[in-house]
Design a protein around this motif. Structure first.
Motif, PDB file in Angstrom:
ATOM      1  N   ARG A  93       0.838  -1.188   0.000  1.00  0.00           N
ATOM      2  CA  ARG A  93       0.000   0.000   0.000  1.00  0.00           C
ATOM      3  C   ARG A  93       0.883   1.252   0.000  1.00  0.00           C
ATOM      4  NH1 ARG A  93      -3.222   3.689   2.487  1.00  0.00           N
ATOM      5  NH2 ARG A  93      -5.463   3.455   2.124  1.00  0.00           N
ATOM      6  N   LEU A 112       1.081   4.070  -2.861  1.00  0.00           N
ATOM      7  CA  LEU A 112       0.803   5.470  -2.555  1.00  0.00           C
ATOM      8  C   LEU A 112       2.015   6.333  -2.895  1.00  0.00           C
ATOM      9  CD1 LEU A 112      -1.191   7.467  -1.537  1.00  0.00           C
ATOM     10  CD2 LEU A 112      -0.538   6.949   0.798  1.00  0.00           C
ATOM     11  N   LEU A 163       1.946   7.080  -6.497  1.00  0.00           N
ATOM     12  CA  LEU A 163       0.939   8.103  -6.801  1.00  0.00           C
ATOM     13  C   LEU A 163       1.431   9.481  -6.351  1.00  0.00           C
ATOM     14  CD1 LEU A 163      -1.858   8.949  -7.748  1.00  0.00           C
ATOM     15  CD2 LEU A 163      -2.739   8.396  -5.479  1.00  0.00           C
ATOM     16  N   ARG A 165       0.691  22.204   0.116  1.00  0.00           N
ATOM     17  CA  ARG A 165      -0.020  22.153  -1.150  1.00  0.00           C
ATOM     18  C   ARG A 165      -0.340  23.582  -1.572  1.00  0.00           C
ATOM     19  NH1 ARG A 165      -5.490  22.887  -0.212  1.00  0.00           N
ATOM     20  NH2 ARG A 165      -6.228  22.243   1.836  1.00  0.00           N
ATOM     21  N   THR A 166      -0.417  23.728  -2.856  1.00  0.00           N
ATOM     22  CA  THR A 166      -0.675  25.049  -3.401  1.00  0.00           C
ATOM     23  C   THR A 166      -2.175  25.288  -3.429  1.00  0.00           C
ATOM     24  OG1 THR A 166       1.206  24.720  -4.818  1.00  0.00           O
ATOM     25  CG2 THR A 166      -0.254  26.534  -5.380  1.00  0.00           C
ATOM     26  N   VAL A 208      -0.639  25.727   1.793  1.00  0.00           N
ATOM     27  CA  VAL A 208      -1.341  25.243   2.973  1.00  0.00           C
ATOM     28  C   VAL A 208      -0.693  23.918   3.377  1.00  0.00           C
ATOM     29  CG1 VAL A 208      -3.533  24.350   3.850  1.00  0.00           C
ATOM     30  CG2 VAL A 208      -3.509  26.385   2.413  1.00  0.00           C
ATOM     31  N   ARG A 209      -0.366  23.797   4.658  1.00  0.00           N
ATOM     32  CA  ARG A 209       0.293  22.586   5.147  1.00  0.00           C
ATOM     33  C   ARG A 209      -0.690  21.416   5.118  1.00  0.00           C
ATOM     34  NH1 ARG A 209       5.415  21.666   4.681  1.00  0.00           N
ATOM     35  NH2 ARG A 209       6.426  20.611   6.413  1.00  0.00           N
ATOM     36  N   THR A 210      -0.239  20.295   4.594  1.00  0.00           N
ATOM     37  CA  THR A 210      -1.104  19.121   4.467  1.00  0.00           C
ATOM     38  C   THR A 210      -0.378  17.894   5.015  1.00  0.00           C
ATOM     39  OG1 THR A 210      -2.000  20.072   2.462  1.00  0.00           O
ATOM     40  CG2 THR A 210      -2.448  17.759   2.825  1.00  0.00           C
ATOM     41  N   TYR A 211      -1.120  17.084   5.716  1.00  0.00           N
ATOM     42  CA  TYR A 211      -0.583  15.829   6.246  1.00  0.00           C
ATOM     43  C   TYR A 211      -1.383  14.686   5.629  1.00  0.00           C
ATOM     44  CZ  TYR A 211       1.433  19.155   9.452  1.00  0.00           C
ATOM     45  OH  TYR A 211       2.102  20.231   9.966  1.00  0.00           O
ATOM     46  N   PRO A 212      -0.853  14.063   4.557  1.00  0.00           N
ATOM     47  CA  PRO A 212      -1.645  13.060   3.855  1.00  0.00           C
ATOM     48  C   PRO A 212      -2.081  11.911   4.762  1.00  0.00           C
ATOM     49  CG  PRO A 212       0.297  13.649   2.575  1.00  0.00           C
ATOM     50  CD  PRO A 212       0.453  14.285   3.920  1.00  0.00           C
ATOM     51  N   GLY A 238      -2.952  12.020   8.136  1.00  0.00           N
ATOM     52  CA  GLY A 238      -3.185  12.839   9.319  1.00  0.00           C
ATOM     53  C   GLY A 238      -3.241  12.081  10.622  1.00  0.00           C
ATOM     54  N   VAL A 275       1.895  23.364  12.486  1.00  0.00           N
ATOM     55  CA  VAL A 275       2.402  24.680  12.085  1.00  0.00           C
ATOM     56  C   VAL A 275       1.289  25.705  12.266  1.00  0.00           C
ATOM     57  CG1 VAL A 275       3.979  23.731  10.357  1.00  0.00           C
ATOM     58  CG2 VAL A 275       1.694  24.459   9.671  1.00  0.00           C
ATOM     59  N   MET A 333      -4.849  20.963  11.901  1.00  0.00           N
ATOM     60  CA  MET A 333      -5.325  21.209  10.524  1.00  0.00           C
ATOM     61  C   MET A 333      -5.845  19.904   9.935  1.00  0.00           C
ATOM     62  SD  MET A 333      -3.150  22.671   7.371  1.00  0.00           S
ATOM     63  CE  MET A 333      -2.293  23.785   8.465  1.00  0.00           C
ATOM     64  N   PRO A 345      -6.390  17.033   7.403  1.00  0.00           N
ATOM     65  CA  PRO A 345      -5.575  16.655   6.256  1.00  0.00           C
ATOM     66  C   PRO A 345      -6.266  16.989   4.941  1.00  0.00           C
ATOM     67  CG  PRO A 345      -6.373  14.724   7.444  1.00  0.00           C
ATOM     68  CD  PRO A 345      -6.737  15.919   8.248  1.00  0.00           C
ATOM     69  N   PHE A 346      -7.527  16.747   4.878  1.00  0.00           N
ATOM     70  CA  PHE A 346      -8.267  17.095   3.678  1.00  0.00           C
ATOM     71  C   PHE A 346      -9.585  17.723   4.096  1.00  0.00           C
ATOM     72  CE2 PHE A 346      -5.582  15.614   0.504  1.00  0.00           C
ATOM     73  CZ  PHE A 346      -5.001  14.439   0.943  1.00  0.00           C
ATOM     74  N   GLU A 365      -3.086  17.170  -5.158  1.00  0.00           N
ATOM     75  CA  GLU A 365      -2.999  16.340  -3.952  1.00  0.00           C
ATOM     76  C   GLU A 365      -4.354  15.797  -3.525  1.00  0.00           C
ATOM     77  OE1 GLU A 365      -1.952  20.088  -3.010  1.00  0.00           O
ATOM     78  OE2 GLU A 365      -1.113  19.406  -4.884  1.00  0.00           O
ATOM     79  N   PHE A 373      -7.391   7.493  -3.698  1.00  0.00           N
ATOM     80  CA  PHE A 373      -6.585   6.314  -3.364  1.00  0.00           C
ATOM     81  C   PHE A 373      -7.074   5.700  -2.052  1.00  0.00           C
ATOM     82  CE2 PHE A 373      -2.633   3.868  -3.552  1.00  0.00           C
ATOM     83  CZ  PHE A 373      -2.460   3.531  -2.215  1.00  0.00           C
ATOM     84  N   PHE A 421      -8.348   1.996  -2.869  1.00  0.00           N
ATOM     85  CA  PHE A 421      -7.195   1.131  -3.129  1.00  0.00           C
ATOM     86  C   PHE A 421      -7.463  -0.321  -2.729  1.00  0.00           C
ATOM     87  CE2 PHE A 421      -3.133  -0.862  -1.953  1.00  0.00           C
ATOM     88  CZ  PHE A 421      -2.510  -0.790  -3.191  1.00  0.00           C
ATOM     89  N   PHE A 442      -3.724   3.480 -10.098  1.00  0.00           N
ATOM     90  CA  PHE A 442      -3.954   4.796  -9.522  1.00  0.00           C
ATOM     91  C   PHE A 442      -3.102   5.890 -10.163  1.00  0.00           C
ATOM     92  CE2 PHE A 442      -6.222   2.199  -6.606  1.00  0.00           C
ATOM     93  CZ  PHE A 442      -7.271   3.015  -6.202  1.00  0.00           C
ATOM     94  N   THR A 443      -1.889   5.529 -10.582  1.00  0.00           N
ATOM     95  CA  THR A 443      -1.112   6.579 -11.247  1.00  0.00           C
ATOM     96  C   THR A 443      -1.724   6.895 -12.609  1.00  0.00           C
ATOM     97  OG1 THR A 443       0.435   4.890 -11.981  1.00  0.00           O
ATOM     98  CG2 THR A 443       1.101   6.164 -10.089  1.00  0.00           C
TER      99      THR A 443
END
Lengths: 614, 200
Positions: free
Chosen positions: A23, A27, A30, A105-106, A203-207, A209, A219, B1, B3-4, B23, B29, B33, B57-58
């Motif tokens: 996995r 990931l 990706l 991330r933008t 913007v700070r991102t934690y995939p 989390g 942050v 924050m 994550p999404f 992102e 995914f 997945f 996925f890619t």
């Protein structure tokens, strides 16, 4: 007659879930694709081709049904200092194999430059109406307090503009995180939308989390007290800075746009976290816990997890939660007794079921009586009566105590490990001090890892690493190197060992043999969990009773290692489950899953242990 | 924050968002997945599935601009990409057929309870044989429906064909299965021969 489709369905082969590694690898691929699109010019061209195809459709939508359902818009409005400033790009935090754990991330913000807004109030108003429709904001005027002026009734955008003008601002930000369609729309209509521009923000991102949030940290815009912190010297107001965890520790590198790569193994982290949550759920009233996996040779941290992992006050229990560790402390007692000569190789003791001093008696778990045994076998069965005796033998009321305090201190207890993480707890090493009474009972408590002893999981990992590597006190570190954005290594993070202890090889062997027997031999305290593991595991269980809200509860502990003499990938693992009950039952199986993930690539099933050793 | 921010957003919304903010695609995914991997693992075995699932996925990410936004879930679209990958890779094909033969043999030795006994290795081998003889289009329709759990409509989306075509292909596959089941092809010897042949 069977239905053919049902027949085919009934023959559907079983499918195991993907391994954590598969996995993570998928990931990772990706993420690389996602990342390369952000920087790759070729793909930027490809995207703009896609945009070109969509633009006519959107333009039509705009002219026919402005603000129609085809538009996918966000309604964020500017708020807070982070939103109105334009902070720079912050570097990423990567795992050992380059997987992104934290990244910027933008996002795109829609901004109005006030002096460019058409001066004719009619043209300006019509432009703001157009934007209001496009952003699908309410067209109804609402009360808008303007600083230094009367409160007026204006639409949301008109209000922002009026307030911006009253404050003498050069521009106002209307939306943050505006979609690509709004961006295209603004681009397409840039002639009509004078003064409107799209700016990039980060913007700070934690995939992941929920994976290691305590470790990664947070942050935010720099606060007033933080401006006094020397770490933030030269940081401008409103800048985004790291405020906890690794984000804080490596803030200067990250703010400079460099990446921090960790020694953390993503698959191991995920497996450990899953094992800990599962064991915690399966053993009420267990209330979370922590685990650490580390290279015993150099202190590189492979995984560090803590539960709970949600909520406002995120404590990294691996370094911030210290407590008594029960019998996992006994190798320290054994080492002190052997090195000081209080005990010798070959000495034996007759465990008659209790050890009494000053009218206070200690028993083994379940009132077990082990009879005559040597130190190695005492470690195998976790004989508390035996180690109570060693506690009495090594007691010294003098200031700074005796051999037990000396060796515990040499092994790093009672002070921080100097891991590269903020707010580490030093724990407590009970030691005789002049003003306070000290009894032999206090030393016996310490000898069996109870009483006032306070040890963090990471500290215990350092102790077991020293036993595994022959006496080196390593400096644990989560960071591995600093890399530039193109992957060039700028700085290696290698803190080096703190000290090397001289330990007699004979004494070391007794302790190692005892720990090996505990995890493999009949009657061994964790043999039921570890004996069939394909690598040689050296381990000790611990159960630390404490009073919680007037009721006695037990913290479960397990510490183990597979040494470099047996494998090319040595590892030390420490697990604690708060209120988890017996260490052998609750904590050892978690360590087994971590070891299984490390050596076999799959955590395997969670099977509670059955030993009652404490 | 968080994550999404768009946790509860539909797949279509996320994919649209990912056009500007790549992102966002990571959430797709997370959602699919396991399912994609499981389907591929059934078809080609776990080892090959690791690679194909990752590729799925890619590729999906690269082609996300072509995702039809009216579809709520991205799963049929993803399964379609996975199916094409299996078709295009000859070696994956061979593995798929090999996996079926393997399945037949595994089912034979590991059958311990009643239900498994009644299905046995002979059935697995028979299915393997029928699947191999089926025309490729029929096979994919049949397995997306029977093993992927897709409705006719979802299967149509996955393979980018009309629903009517799904129905007709499935009907032909059923006829072939029915014939095989009725005509006593489920003989033990035939099954083991077949398994042997496929492995070679």
């Amino acid at each position: 007659m069977i239905d053919e489709l049902d027949w085919v369905k009934s023959l559907r082969p079983p499918a195991d879930p993907p391994t954590a590694q598969a996995r993570a690898a998928a990931l990772g691929r990706l993420q690389r694709a996602i990342e390369s699109e952000g920087s790759d010019h070729a793909s930027a061209r490809r995207r703009s081709r896609v945009l070109a195809l969509l633009v006519p459709v959107l333009a039509a939508a705009l002219t026919v049904v402005i603000g129609g359902a085809a538009l996918l818009l966000l309604r964020h409005t500017a708020s807070g200092p982070g939103a109105s400033s334009a902070p720079g790009y912050r570097g990423r935090i990567l795992d050992q194999s380059g997987g992104m754990l934290a990244l910027d991330r933008t996002v795109y913000a829609l901004q109005i430059t006030l002096r460019e807004l058409p001066s004719s109030s009619q043209a300006g108003a019509s432009e703001l109406r157009l934007l209001t429709s496009a952003l699908r904001l309410s067209r109804r005027p609402a009360s808008c307090p303007v600083p230094g002026g009367p409160t007026r009734r204006l639409t949301a955008i008109e209000c922002q503009v009026a307030r911006g003008r009253a404050q003498g601002a050069g521009s106002v930000t209307i939306g943050i995180g505006v979609s690509s369609r709004v961006r295209m729309l603004v681009d397409t209509h840039r002639r009509e939308l004078v003064g409107v521009s799209i700016t990039r923000r980060y913007v700070r991102t934690y995939p992941f989390g929920t994976l290691a949030p305590q470790l990664l940290g947070t942050v935010g815009p720099i606060t007033q007290p933080e401006t006094q912190d020397p770490q933030y010297t030269g940081v401008s107001d409103g800048a985004i800075v790291g405020q906890s965890g690794l984000e804080y520790e490596y803030d200067s590198y990250l703010r400079a746009g460099d990446d921090v790569r960790l020694s953390l193994d993503f698959g191991l982290q995920a497996a450990g976290q899953a094992a800990l949550s599962r064991a915690s759920r399966a053993n009420p009233p267990a209330s979370g816990g922590a685990f650490v996996a580390m290279n015993p040779e150099n202190g590189a941290v492979y995984a560090m997890g803590s539960l709970p992992s949600r909520g406002s006050a995120l404590i990294n229990r691996a370094i911030q939660s210290a407590g008594p560790v029960g019998s996992t402390f006994t190798p320290v007692t054994a080492l002190a007794a052997l090195q000081s000569g209080a005990w010798a190789a070959g000495d034996s003791y007759d465990d008659t079921g209790e050890f009494c001093t000053n009218g206070q008696c200690r028993h083994n778990s379940g009132h077990a009586t082990y009879g005559v045994l040597d130190l190695e076998n005492a470690l195998r069965v976790e004989d508390n009566v035996f180690f109570s005796n060693l506690g009495a033998l090594t007691n010294n009321d003098a200031p700074h105590g005796g051999a037990l305090q000396t060796w515990a201190e040499l092994l790093g207890l009672g002070r921080t490990t100097e891991v590269d993480l903020p707010n580490e707890m030093p724990g407590t090493l009970p030691t005789p001090i002049p003003e306070q009474p000290w009894t032999v009972g206090d030393n016996i408590n310490l000898a069996v890892g109870q009483g006032d002893l306070q040890v963090t999981p990471l500290q215990l990992a350092i102790v077991y690493a020293a036993i595994a590597n022959g006496g080196t006190i390593v400096t644990p570190h989560v960071g591995q190197d600093i890399q530039s954005q193109n992957g060039t290594i700028l700085d290696e993070i290698d803190p080096g060992p703190r000290r090397h202890l001289k330990i007699s090889p004979v004494n070391l062997k007794i302790i190692r043999d005892g720990l090996r027997a505990a995890a493999s031999q009949p009657g061994g305290s964790s043999a039921d969990v570890m004996s069939n593991f394909p690598e040689p595991v050296y381990g000790a269980v611990g159960t630390a009773p404490f009073f919680n809200k007037g009721r006695l509860a037990d913290d479960a502990w397990y510490a183990a290692y597979v040494p470099a003499t047996a494998t090319g990938k040595p590892i030390v693992v420490v697990v604690t489950v708060q209120q988890g009950g017996l260490g052998a039952v609750t904590a050892a199986p978690i360590a087994r899953q971590v070891l299984s993930q490390w050596f076999l690539g799959t955590p395997g099933p969670y099977r509670p242990g059955s030993s009652t050793a404490q | 924050m968080a994550p999404f921010s768009s946790r509860r957003a539909s797949d279509a919304t996320l994919i649209a968002e990912s056009l500007g903010r790549p992102e966002a695609f990571a959430a797709i995914f997370d959602r699919h997945f396991e399912a994609v991997h499981a389907y591929l693992a059934r078809r080609v075995g776990a080892v090959a599935a690791d690679d194909l699932a990752a590729s799925t996925f890619t590729i999906a990410f690269e082609r996300r601009a072509g995702f039809r936004a009216e579809a709520e879930s991205a799963r049929p679209w993803l399964f379609g990409i996975a199916t094409n990958l299996m078709r295009n890779e000859w070696r994956a094909q061979q593995r798929a057929l090999g996996a079926l033969a393997q399945m037949a043999r595994v089912a034979d030795v590991s059958s311990s309870d009643e239900t498994e006994l009644s299905l046995g290795g002979a059935d697995g081998a028979l299915l393997a044989r029928v699947l191999r003889e089926l025309d490729e289009d029929q096979r994919e329709v049949l397995l997306l429906h029977a093993w992927g759990g897709f409705s006719y409509e979802q299967t149509a989306v996955a393979l980018a064909i009309p629903v009517g075509t799904v129905r007709s292909r499935l009907a032909r596959a059923r006829n072939r299965l029915s014939a095989a089941l009725v005509s006593g092809e489920r003989s033990e010897s035939a099954a083991s021969r077949e398994g042997q042949e496929l492995v070679e």
